[in-house]
Enzyme design. Sequence first.
Site, short mmCIF file in Angstrom:
data_model
loop_
_atom_site.label_atom_id
_atom_site.label_comp_id
_atom_site.label_asym_id
_atom_site.label_seq_id
_atom_site.Cartn_x
_atom_site.Cartn_y
_atom_site.Cartn_z
N LEU A 27 -14.69 50.80 100.54
CA LEU A 27 -13.68 51.84 100.32
C LEU A 27 -13.87 52.53 98.97
CD1 LEU A 27 -10.45 50.32 101.88
CD2 LEU A 27 -12.42 51.44 102.94
N ASP A 52 -16.56 46.95 89.02
CA ASP A 52 -16.76 45.93 90.04
C ASP A 52 -17.26 44.68 89.34
OD1 ASP A 52 -16.96 46.63 93.36
OD2 ASP A 52 -17.50 44.61 92.68
N ASP A 69 -14.54 41.20 86.04
CA ASP A 69 -13.95 40.30 87.04
C ASP A 69 -12.44 40.42 86.94
OD1 ASP A 69 -12.96 38.04 88.45
OD2 ASP A 69 -14.97 37.15 88.28
N LEU A 70 -11.79 40.68 88.07
CA LEU A 70 -10.34 40.89 88.07
C LEU A 70 -9.58 39.70 87.50
CD1 LEU A 70 -9.99 42.38 91.67
CD2 LEU A 70 -9.79 43.65 89.53
N GLY A 90 -10.13 46.90 94.38
CA GLY A 90 -10.83 45.63 94.12
C GLY A 90 -10.08 44.44 94.68
N GLY A 91 -10.76 43.32 94.71
CA GLY A 91 -10.12 42.07 95.15
C GLY A 91 -10.68 41.57 96.46
N SER A 129 -1.92 46.19 102.39
CA SER A 129 -2.53 46.00 103.72
C SER A 129 -1.47 45.87 104.81
CB SER A 129 -3.38 44.74 103.70
OG SER A 129 -3.82 44.41 105.00
N HIS A 131 -1.59 43.66 106.77
CA HIS A 131 -1.41 42.22 106.98
C HIS A 131 -0.17 41.68 106.26
CE1 HIS A 131 -5.02 41.71 109.35
NE2 HIS A 131 -5.56 42.63 108.56
N TYR A 154 -3.92 36.15 102.47
CA TYR A 154 -4.28 37.51 102.07
C TYR A 154 -3.05 38.43 102.17
CZ TYR A 154 -6.32 42.20 102.64
OH TYR A 154 -6.60 43.53 102.55
C1 15L Z 1 -7.41 44.70 105.90
O1 15L Z 1 -6.50 44.67 105.09
C2 15L Z 1 -8.77 44.25 105.54
O2 15L Z 1 -9.08 44.47 104.19
C3 15L Z 1 -9.85 44.82 106.43
O3 15L Z 1 -11.00 44.04 106.27
C4 15L Z 1 -9.42 44.87 107.91
O4 15L Z 1 -9.33 43.57 108.40
C5 15L Z 1 -8.09 45.54 108.07
O5 15L Z 1 -7.12 45.02 107.19
C6 15L Z 1 -7.56 45.45 109.49
O6 15L Z 1 -6.45 44.96 109.68
O7 15L Z 1 -8.27 45.86 110.41
#
Ligand code: 15L
Length: 284
Positions: A27, A52, A69-70, A90-91, A129, A131, A154
Amino acid sequence: MTSDSTNSMSAATPSGRLLITGAAGALGRVLRKAWAQEINGNGRWQHLRVSDRLPLHDLGAHEEQVICDLSDREAMEGLLQGVEAVVHMGGQAVETHFEIIRDANIQGVFNLYEAARLAGCKRVVMASSNHVTGCYEQGQFVSPDMPAKPDGYYGVSKLFAEGMASMYFERYGIETVNLRLGSVIPKAEDRRGLSTWLSYPDFVRLTLAALTAKDVGCLTVYGVSANPNKWWSEAGWDKIGYQALDSAEIWRDEIQDKVFPAGSLMAQKQGGSFLGLGPFPKSV
Ligand code: 15L
């Protein structure tokens, strides 16, 4: 067809130094390529700092590189010196052992905000994310104001990042737009992708909008293309002026039968494959 237009960076105002972390990652590279013409001269920023963990081999003449390094607090304080705005890509980007997530995404985000505060940095665009809400059922419509339901360490680390963003805005005035990114890849790959795909051009537009919009405070938005089957609300898009132009629907026939095993959590929950990862043994 995906659109290939990106907003011009000259749309907004102050000049200064922009930092992109994770600049060697997929990205980071997309953003650097899209914005290459916009730094220096008449562009919005006079300087582009890229960082990076490892050296960049494709450094542009307009880019100043800092290897960092973060998880190294002192190094991060140096990295943020003279920086007006940060795009934090990053991360650790996928689910894995907690210890790895902790160093890169928890300690790393603490270091980022603390260094930003010390440096007088004004704006963070945070790669959060989907997620964060990955344990909602597939098909359920989710908006940023609904309770988080992270699908792994994550996702929890991204929720932490959003909490840090809120605290650093309320107490220190650093503005953040948290981008709950979907699947940012060149092409949607499976049925889940019909809902979660975010094209590269839409990603560039979204990030630029988050970076340049005025008075965002601390805002969380989902980052997804104009997929008719998307699961996530457009709430907040109007505040930053983002408009999604692409759609995964063009690949429906090819990918709609690519699904996770029936009855698995991967097939039920929005986080998809991340629900198939873990638990993990203790890491080094
Ligand atoms: C994310 O947050 C990840 O960084 C990426 O690798 C994908 O897995 C994406 O979500 C996803 O949900 O498709």
